[in-house]
Design a protein around this motif. Structure first.
Motif, mmCIF file in Angstrom:
data_model
loop_
_atom_site.group_PDB
_atom_site.id
_atom_site.type_symbol
_atom_site.label_atom_id
_atom_site.label_comp_id
_atom_site.label_asym_id
_atom_site.label_seq_id
_atom_site.Cartn_x
_atom_site.Cartn_y
_atom_site.Cartn_z
ATOM 1 N N TRP A 74 21.927 42.722 -41.680
ATOM 2 C CA TRP A 74 22.971 43.475 -40.973
ATOM 3 C C TRP A 74 23.093 44.895 -41.544
ATOM 4 N N GLU B 190 20.169 47.078 -40.433
ATOM 5 C CA GLU B 190 20.299 47.510 -39.036
ATOM 6 C C GLU B 190 21.294 48.673 -38.920
ATOM 7 N N ASP C 289 26.713 52.502 -28.310
ATOM 8 C CA ASP C 289 26.542 51.126 -27.818
ATOM 9 C C ASP C 289 25.986 50.232 -28.923
ATOM 10 N N ARG C 290 24.988 50.724 -29.631
ATOM 11 C CA ARG C 290 24.411 49.946 -30.737
ATOM 12 C C ARG C 290 25.461 49.683 -31.813
ATOM 13 N N THR D 74 28.668 49.527 -31.500
ATOM 14 C CA THR D 74 29.644 48.538 -31.028
ATOM 15 C C THR D 74 29.134 47.121 -31.270
ATOM 16 N N GLU D 75 27.866 46.907 -30.966
ATOM 17 C CA GLU D 75 27.272 45.578 -31.151
ATOM 18 C C GLU D 75 27.227 45.218 -32.641
ATOM 19 N N ILE D 76 26.833 46.181 -33.483
ATOM 20 C CA ILE D 76 26.775 45.929 -34.927
ATOM 21 C C ILE D 76 28.163 45.652 -35.475
ATOM 22 N N SER D 77 29.148 46.386 -34.983
ATOM 23 C CA SER D 77 30.518 46.207 -35.451
ATOM 24 C C SER D 77 31.048 44.820 -35.102
ATOM 25 N N GLU D 78 30.680 44.328 -33.934
ATOM 26 C CA GLU D 78 31.118 42.988 -33.538
ATOM 27 C C GLU D 78 30.473 41.928 -34.441
ATOM 28 N N ASP D 79 29.219 42.167 -34.818
ATOM 29 C CA ASP D 79 28.524 41.195 -35.671
ATOM 30 C C ASP D 79 29.141 41.091 -37.056
#
Length: 1036
Positions: free
Chosen positions: A64, A67, A119-120, A122-127
Motif C-alpha cells: 500500500w 502504491e 481518482d487514484r 481516492t482509491e488508495i485512501s479507501e484502502d
C-alpha cells in the motif's frame, strides 16, 4: 534510497500550497484540481507516520505504501509541469492566438493528469481503512537542528577506546608483530562480528610507535565485501609504498612494480574488512614475500575460516564489551558536559539500555546518538528503553535492536539524508559540499526562517556526525569529509529497498522491478556500460571509467540529479534540454568541449557544477535563463568569458570561478562587476580576472549580508609582465571599491598587482572591518611593499602569505604595533602562520629595538597566544627568526629552503622542528622541549652530516634526550653510511632514543631504536657501491 512516505507527503502538501496561487497555475486553469489533490493528501498524510513504521513488518502495508509513493512521485512531476507550462504561456506575449490555443490544449492535458491522480488517490485512501493506522496530529515532523549539538566547528569525536581489554590486546599484538621470526613474512588476524571494534583495534596497532619504528613502509588497504577492482587495489598499495603506477594497467605489470617498490624494505600492511582470502593468496602475497626483507600483515575479518585460509599464525577474537565498559562508552558520548551526579542518577536506566546493545560498540554509539537528543530524565530514557523498535524482526539480524532504533528515532529530514548516503560506494569518502547540494536537489532540506538551505543542510550533516551515523575524517578539523560504517550502510540500503541500486547497471535485471528504480549509482569494471530503459529514474551517477553513451540520457525524462564525471565523458547531447525536472547537473572532471544551447531549458536547475573541464572554453548564453540556479561552479575550467546576464540569476548563493570581462576577440560581451549588485543572496563568491573590469564596482560587495567566503583574483599571467603605473592604479581603485561586508569569515586575494593593499585592508581599524574573519590568504601580491596590520583581526585562525616578492622586512606594524605601543594582544586567535616563496624577505621583527632591550622579566607573553604552527618555505634571504619568538608557545616549526638563516634557538616549548635545505644554518640550540627533529639535506656533495647537527647531537651526549625524542634524517648516501654502527657518527646516533635515516629518495635506510634495542639497514657493501655508482652517473 527510499523516499519516506510521511515526509514525502508533507513536502508535497507544502509544494501544492505554495504553487496554487501562482499566476502560472491560474493561466492553466488547474487550480481547483490541485486544491483537491492537496486536501486529499493532507487527510491521508495523518496516518503515514504509522504506515512508514509498519511497512518493515507487514508486506501488505508495504504494498500500500509503495502504491502511494508511486502516486506522489507522479504528483511531484506534475507540479513541475504545471509551473513550466504556465510560466511559458505567461512569457509568450507575441502570439496571442497561438497562446490561447496552446493554453487550452495544455490545460486540458494537465488537468486530465491531475484528475487521474485524484481518482487514484481516492482509491488508495479507501484502502487505508482496512489497516487501522494510528492517526497523528501532524503530517510531518518538521525538523529544526539543535544548534548546540553541532556548532562546535573544531569538534572531533571523542576517543572510542574504553576498558583494558583493547589496550591489552593492542600491546600483546604489537609485541607479536615486532618480535623476531625465522620467516620474513607472517600474517596475523583480528576476527569478530560486524561493529564489534576490529578496525578500531587495528588502527591502534597501526599507529603504535613500535610499529612505526620497526617498519620502513606502512600501508592500510580497505578491501571490503564490495571491492571490484584487483588492479585498483594493487595501485593503492603501490602508491602507499611511495611508488608510481605510470601507464601500467595489467595485474602482472602492477605486481612487478610492487616488487620493485618493496625491494629490500620492511613492510607493515593492514588489510581491513577482508571477505575473500583470494585477495591475499593470489594477488599480493607472492610479490610481497619475494620483495620485502620483513613483512607483517594484519587482517581484520568477520570470518575465522577466511583468516585460517589466508595462513594467519595468530588469530585474535574481539569480544563484546562487558557491561561496565559499555556504560563507560555511552557516558563518553552522552555526558559531554555533565557532572558525576547526573551520571550516577542515570546509571541504572542507562545500564539497562547498554545491556540491550549486546556489547556492540557501534550499537552503543548509535543509541548514544538518540540519548544525546533527549533530556537527561528517567522518563525520556525509559521511552527509549521501552521503544517497540527494539523488537522489529523482519530486519537482517545484525541490523535489529539498537541500530534500527537509532534510525527510527531520527526526524524524517535526517532519515532522508542518512539513507541518501548509501548511494556512495563503500570505499569512497563523502564530501560535505556534495551531500549538501544533492540533498537540496532531492528536496530533503526545508527552509528554516532566514537560514539558507545550504546552512540547514550543513546542520543536518553535522547532526548525523553527532549521532554517530557518519564518522568524520580526523585529518580535517572542519569535518568536511566522512565515512559510513558498513553496518549503517547496510541498514540504509535495506530501508531503501528496490528504489536505489549501487553497482553495474547490467545487474539491475536482478531487481524485482526495475520500473520502480529511482536512483542508480554506477560502479563497474567494464570499459563501457549501458543503461536499461528505466522510466522512473530520478537520480543517475557515474564516474568514469566506464564510459557511457550519453545520448541515452535524453530518454530519462524524470531525472532530478545527473552526475557524469571523468575523462571518458566527452559529449553532452542536445536532448539534455528535455530533462525539465533536473535540479543538479554535475559534469566535473570531464572532457566535454561545449554545452548545448538547450541547457537554458532547464529552468528548475539549481546546481550547475563544471569544475575542471579542461577543454571547455565557452558557456552557452542560455545559462542566463536558469533563474532557479543556486550554485555555479567553474573553477579550473579555462573559460574565455562568462556570458553577460549572470546578474539576473538572483537565487545564486555560491559562485566559484566567475570571470570578469569580455571574450578575447571582443566579439562577445562578458560579465562585469556591476552584475554582482543584484546577487543579494551570495554566501560564497570567487571572482577572476578583476583587472578586466570596465566599470566601477560601486561597492557591490559591501551590502552582501550573507557573504561568508570571498576570493578576489587577477589573471595570474598578468603579473608576470611589465606593468604600467596606470594599470597598477586602476587595479587598486577596483579593489578599493570591492569593500567586503563585516560578516566575512574567509578571504583570499590572489595575483593582485597593485602597489598597496586595498584601503579596507590597510586601515588601522581593520579589526572593525572584519570582526568575524577566520581564514586569510594573500597570494602573489607582488608589488605591495608592506603587509597590513593583520594582528588586529580578533578571530583570525589561519594566515597564509605567499609570493609577496616586494617585501624585504616585516616589522612590529604587522602585529598592529603603531606608535611603538601594542594596544591589544596581537593575533589573539591565530593557530597557523605560513610564509611561502618570499624571495626578497630579509628581516622579521616582532618588537622594536627599545622593547628588545628591556629586562626579560618585564617582557610579558603577548604574541600569538594560540599559535600551533609556523612554516617558512623558500625564503632564501631571511637571515634570522625574530627576536621575541621565544615568548611564543609554538609547538611546531617548519623551515625549508631558508638559505641565509643561521640560527634556530631559544624556543623553550618547541616540540617539532623540520629543517630542509638550510645550508647556512650553524646553531640549533636551547630547544628544551624538542621531541621530533626532521632534517633533510639531499645535497650529494655532502659526505658528512651538517656541522650544526653534529654539534646538536654532541651536546645531547652530555645532556640525555627524553625518551620520546626522535630524529628523522634524509641525506646523501655517503652521509647516511657514516651513521652506521662503527662509523664516525654512530657514537652520536646510538644515544638517540629513536632514529630513522633515508638516502636516495628512501631507497636505502637505517632504523635504530635504543630501548628496546632494534637495528635494521639495507646498506650492505655491494648495495652501497651500486648506489654510489648510480649517484656518480647522475652527477656526470
Amino acid at each position: 534510497m527510499a523516499m519516506l512516505v510521511d515526509a514525502f507527503a508533507g513536502k508535497l502538501v507544502e509544494r501544492l500550497t505554495n504553487v496554487i496561487e501562482e499566476k502560472a497555475i491560474m493561466v492553466l486553469g488547474v487550480k481547483d484540481e490541485l486544491q483537491r489533490l492537496r486536501r486529499r493528501m493532507e487527510r491521508i498524510a495523518r496516518v503515514l507516520k504509522d504506515a512508514e513504521k509498519r511497512r518493515i513488518q507487514d508486506e501488505t502495508v508495504k504494498g500500500w505504501v509503495d502504491e502511494l509513493k508511486d502516486l506522489m512521485y507522479d504528483a511531484d512531476d506534475i507540479i513541475d509541469l504545471c509551473m513550466i507550462q504556465g510560466t511559458g504561456l505567461l512569457q509568450d506575449d507575441d502570439h496571442h492566438s497561438q497562446v490561447a490555443e496552446s493554453s487550452a490544449t495544455a490545460s486540458t492535458r494537465i488537468a486530465d493528469k491531475i484528475k487521474s491522480l485524484n481518482d487514484r488517490l481516492t482509491e488508495i485512501s479507501e484502502d487505508k481503512n482496512k489497516f487501522n493506522f494510528i492517526t497523528s496530529s501532524k503530517s510531518n515532523d518538521a525538523y529544526v537542528t539543535n544548534e548546540a549539538s553541532y556548532l562546535q566547528t573544531s569538534f572531533l569525536p571523542e576517543s572510542d577506546i574504553v576498558g583494558w581489554d583493547i589496550r591489552d590486546a593492542t600491546k600483546s599484538l604489537v609485541d607479536l608483530l615486532v618480535s623476531q621470526h625465522e620467516q620474513k613474512c607472517h600474517l596475523f588476524a583480528i576476527i569478530g562480528m560486524g561493529g564489534i571494534g576490529k578496525t578500531t583495534l587495528a588502527q591502534l596497532i597501526y599507529n603504535d610507535s613500535k610499529i612505526n619504528n620497526d617498519f620502513v613502509l606502512h600501508s592500510w588497504i580497505c578491501i571490503s565485501k564490495f571491492y571490484t577492482s584487483r588492479t585498483n587495489l594493487l595501485k593503492e598499495l603501490i602508491r602507499n609504498a611511495g611508488g608510481v603506477c605510470a601507464e601500467s594497467t595489467t595485474i602482472a605489470e602492477l605486481q612487478k612494480i610492487l616488487c620493485d617498490v618493496l625491494h629490500k624494505k620492511s613492510l607493515f600492511l593492514v588489510l581491513d574488512d577482508v571477505w575473500d582470502a583470494d585477495v591475499w593468496l593470489n594477488l599480493i602475497k607472492n610479490p610481497i614475500e619475494r620483495a620485502t626483507t620483513k613483512c607483517r600483515v594484519l587482517v581484520t575479518t568477520r570470518d575465522r575460516n577466511t583468516a585460517i585460509k589466508m595462513g594467519a599464525i595468530h588469530i585474535y577474537n574481539v569480544n563484546k564489551l562487558p557491561l561496565n565498559f559499555g556504560w563507560e562508552l555511552l557516558c563518553k558520548k552522552v555526558f559531554t558536559n555533565s557532572d558525576e551526579r547526573d551520571i550516577l542518577r542515570m546509571k541504572d536506566i542507562g545500564m539497562r539500555i547498554v545491556e540491550k546493545c549486546d556489547g556492540l560498540p557501534i550499537a552503543i554509539k548509535a543509541i548514544a546518538g538518540v540519548l544525546i537528543t533527549k533530556d537527561q530524565s528517567k522518563r525520556e530514557w525509559e521511552d527509549v528503553l521501552n521503544s517497540n523498535a527494539w523488537t522489529i524482526t523482519r530486519l537482517p539480524e545484525e541490523l535489529q535492536g539498537a541500530l534500527y532504533l537509532s534510525y527510527e528515532s531520527l526526524p524524517s529530514a535526517l532519515k532522508h539524508c542518512f539513507l541518501y548516503c548509501s548511494l556512495w560506494p563503500h570505499d569512497e569518502e563523502l564530501y560535505c559540499d556534495d551531500l549538501v547540494c544533492q540533498w537540496i536537489a532531492e528536496g530533503y532540506i526545508e527552509a528554516s526562517g532566514n537560514t539558507s538551505l545550504e546552512d540547514v543542510a550543513k546542520g543536518y550533516y553535522k547532526e548525523l556526525i553527532c549521532r554517530s551515523f557518519l564518522q568524520p575524517n580526523p585529518q580535517y578539523v572542519d569535518m568536511d569529509r566522512c565515512t559510513m560504517h558498513d553496518l549503517l550502510r547496510a541498514l540504509a540500503q535495506f530501508v531503501a529497498g528496490d528504489e536505489s541500486f549501487v553497482g553495474d547497471p547490467q545487474e539491475t535485471q536482478s531487481i524485482e522491478s526495475t520500473q520502480k528504480l529511482r536512483r542508480l549509482a554506477i560502479t563497474s569494471n567494464r570499459k563501457s556500460v549501458s543503461i536499461p530503459h528505466l522510466d522512473c529514474l530520478r537520480n543517475l551517477q557515474l564516474e568514469t571509467p566506464p564510459s557511457l553513451n550519453t545520448h541515452v540520457i535524453g530518454n530519462l525524462k524524470h531525472l532530478r540529479i545527473l552526475l557524469l564525471n571523468g575523462d571518458m565523458i566527452e559529449i553532452i547531447p542536445d536532448s539534455i534540454g528535455d530533462l525539465v525536472h533536473l535540479r543538479l547537473l554535475d559534469l566535473e572532471h570531464t572532457c566535454i568541449r561545449n554545452l548545448p544551447d538547450s541547457l537554458g531549458n532547464l529552468i528548475n536547475l539549481q546546481f550547475l557544477l563544471l569544475d575542471d573541464c579542461e577543454y571547455l572554453h565557452i558557456l552557452p548564453k542560455s545559462i542566463t535563463k536558469l533563474y532557479n540556479l543556486r550554485w555555479l561552479r567553474v573553477e579550473y575550467t579555462p573559460l574565455n568569458y562568462m556570458p553577460k546576464g549572470i546578474g539576473k540569476l538572483e537565487h545564486l548563493h555560491h559562485v566559484e570561478g566567475l570571470i570578469i570581462g569580455n571574450s578575447g576577440n571582443d566579439e562577445e560581451e562578458g560579465c562585469n562587476l556591476e552584475e554582482l549588485q543584484m546577487l543579494e543572496k551570495l554566501s560564497f563568491l570567487h571572482v577572476k580576472n578583476l583587472e578586466k573590469s570596465s566599470s566601477k564596482s560601486s561597492f557591490v560587495l559591501s551590502s552582501k549580508i550573507h557573504l561568508k567566503e570571498l576570493r578576489l583574483c587577477c589573471t595570474p599571467s598578468y603579473t608576470d609582465e611589465h606593468i604600467q603605473q596606470q594599470e597598477m592604479d586602476k587595479i587598486v581603485q577596483i579593489f578599493d571599491e570591492l569593500c567586503p561586508p563585516p560578516c566575512l569569515e574567509g578571504l583570499v586575494i590572489r595575483d593582485f598587482f597593485g602597489g598597496r593593499y586595498p584601503k579596507w585592508m590597510s586601515s588601522i581599524s581593520i579589526n572593525a572591518a572584519f570582526p568575524e574573519l577566520i581564514y586569510l590568504e594573500l597570494i602573489n601580491c607582488s608589488n605591495c611593499l608592506h603587509l597590513p596590520q593583520l594582528g588586529q583581526l580578533p578571530q583570525l585562525k589561519y594566515l597564509k602569505i605567499e609570493e609577496a616578492t616586494a617585501i624585504v622586512s616585516i616589522g612590529p606594524e604587522f602585529l598592529g604595533n603603531y606608535n611603538g605601543e601594542l594596544t591589544e594582544i596581537p593575533f589573539p586567535k591565530l593557530e597557523t602562520l605560513l610564509f611561502y616563496n618570499m624571495i626578497n624577505w630579509e628581516e622579521w621583527s616582532l618588537i622594536s629595538g627599545e622593547e628588545d632591550n628591556k629586562p626579560e622579566s618585564s617582557k610579558p607573553l603577548i604574541f600569538f597566544p594560540h599559535l600551533n604552527r609556523i612554516v617558512i618555505e623558500v625564503c632564501p634571504k631571511l637571515k634570522a627568526l625574530p627576536s621575541g619568538l621565544n615568548r611564543v608557545n609554538i609547538p611546531q616549526l617548519c623551515i625549508r629552503e631558508a638559505h641565509s638563516l643561521s640560527r634556530v634557538s631559544h624556543l623553550p616549548v618547541l616540540k617539532e622542528l623540520e629543517v630542509d635545505d638550510c645550508p647556512m644554518l650553524e646553531y640549533v640550540e636551547k630547544l628544551e622541549s624538542l621531541q621530533n627533529l626532521k632534517v633533510i639535506d639531499y645535497e650529494e656533495d655532502n659526505a658528512s652530516l651538517s656541522q650544526w647537527l653534529i654539534t646538536f647531537l654532541q651536546k645531547h651526549e652530555e645532556k640525555p634526550y627524553g625518551d620520546l625524542f626522535k630524529l628523522h634524517l634524509e641525506c646523501s648516501a655517503e652521509a647516511l653510511k657514516g651513521c652506521l654502527k662503527g662509523r664516525p657518527h654512530w657514537s652520536f646516533i646510538q644515544q638517540v632514543p629513536r632514529f630513522i635515516g633515508y638516502a636516495r629518495k628512501q631507497s636505502i635506510y637505517l632504523k635504530y631504536t635504543k630501548e628496546p634495542y632494534y637495528y635494521e639497514t639495507n646498506i650492505t657493501g655491494m648495495l652501497f657501491i651500486l648506489f654510489l655508482m648510480m649517484s656518480l652517473l647522475v652527477l656526470k
